[in-house]
Write a protein that holds these residues in place. Structure first.
Motif, PDB file in Angstrom:
ATOM      1  N   VAL A   5      38.303  38.410  37.170  1.00 31.53           N
ATOM      2  CA  VAL A   5      37.290  37.505  37.712  1.00 31.53           C
ATOM      3  C   VAL A   5      36.957  37.991  39.120  1.00 31.53           C
ATOM      4  O   VAL A   5      37.854  38.209  39.930  1.00 31.53           O
ATOM      5  CB  VAL A   5      37.818  36.054  37.776  1.00 31.53           C
ATOM      6  N   PHE A   6      35.683  38.172  39.404  1.00 34.15           N
ATOM      7  CA  PHE A   6      35.245  38.623  40.718  1.00 34.15           C
ATOM      8  C   PHE A   6      34.876  37.436  41.585  1.00 34.15           C
ATOM      9  O   PHE A   6      34.321  36.450  41.092  1.00 34.15           O
ATOM     10  CB  PHE A   6      34.019  39.541  40.583  1.00 34.15           C
ATOM     11  N   CYS A  19      36.324  40.791  45.771  1.00 33.99           N
ATOM     12  CA  CYS A  19      37.733  40.551  45.460  1.00 33.99           C
ATOM     13  C   CYS A  19      37.823  40.223  43.973  1.00 33.99           C
ATOM     14  O   CYS A  19      36.854  39.802  43.356  1.00 33.99           O
ATOM     15  CB  CYS A  19      38.274  39.382  46.267  1.00 33.99           C
ATOM     16  N   THR A  20      38.992  40.405  43.404  1.00 33.78           N
ATOM     17  CA  THR A  20      39.162  40.087  42.001  1.00 33.78           C
ATOM     18  C   THR A  20      40.467  39.347  41.769  1.00 33.78           C
ATOM     19  O   THR A  20      41.432  39.514  42.495  1.00 33.78           O
ATOM     20  CB  THR A  20      39.180  41.358  41.114  1.00 33.78           C
ATOM     21  N   VAL A  21      40.447  38.498  40.748  1.00 34.83           N
ATOM     22  CA  VAL A  21      41.671  37.905  40.226  1.00 34.83           C
ATOM     23  C   VAL A  21      41.932  38.650  38.928  1.00 34.83           C
ATOM     24  O   VAL A  21      41.068  38.705  38.052  1.00 34.83           O
ATOM     25  CB  VAL A  21      41.525  36.393  39.945  1.00 34.83           C
ATOM     26  N   ILE A  30      45.686  38.604  43.170  1.00 31.09           N
ATOM     27  CA  ILE A  30      44.442  38.920  43.861  1.00 31.09           C
ATOM     28  C   ILE A  30      44.430  40.389  44.222  1.00 31.09           C
ATOM     29  O   ILE A  30      45.401  40.919  44.761  1.00 31.09           O
ATOM     30  CB  ILE A  30      44.302  38.068  45.138  1.00 31.09           C
ATOM     31  N   SER A  31      43.311  41.038  43.934  1.00 28.24           N
ATOM     32  CA  SER A  31      43.128  42.440  44.277  1.00 28.24           C
ATOM     33  C   SER A  31      41.931  42.549  45.230  1.00 28.24           C
ATOM     34  O   SER A  31      40.879  41.967  44.974  1.00 28.24           O
ATOM     35  CB  SER A  31      42.869  43.254  43.006  1.00 28.24           C
ATOM     36  N   MET A  32      42.123  43.269  46.307  1.00 28.25           N
ATOM     37  CA  MET A  32      41.044  43.486  47.263  1.00 28.25           C
ATOM     38  C   MET A  32      40.127  44.605  46.743  1.00 28.25           C
ATOM     39  O   MET A  32      40.512  45.377  45.869  1.00 28.25           O
ATOM     40  CB  MET A  32      41.611  43.870  48.632  1.00 28.25           C
TER      41      MET A  32
END
Length: 68
Positions: A5-6, A19-21, A30-32
């Motif tokens: 998910v962005f 960012c993404t989940v 969470i990914s940057m």
């Protein structure tokens, strides 16, 4: 990974786009933002240390927005 998910995140007055989940084997994280280099590897373009507590708050808010 199953689902990504962005979202955009305002962190200490700085807006971070992309960012993404990510749904991982050990739970959501969470990914940057990152970019793929010419060597085929992925490189972070933003690094922000987020405490586990704050990460839980962010994940809850993202889920809340998805369920609207």
């Amino acid at each position: 990974y199953k689902k990504t998910v962005f979202f955009n995140l305002k962190l200490n007055g700085v807006q971070v786009y992309g960012c993404t989940v990510v749904e991982g084997k050990k739970g959501d994280f969470i990914s940057m933002p990152s970019r793929k280099g010419s060597d085929g590897k992925w490189y972070s373009i933003v690094y922000a240390r987020i405490s586990e507590h704050d990460q839980e708050i962010i994940l809850a808010e993202v889920e809340k927005q998805l369920n609207k």
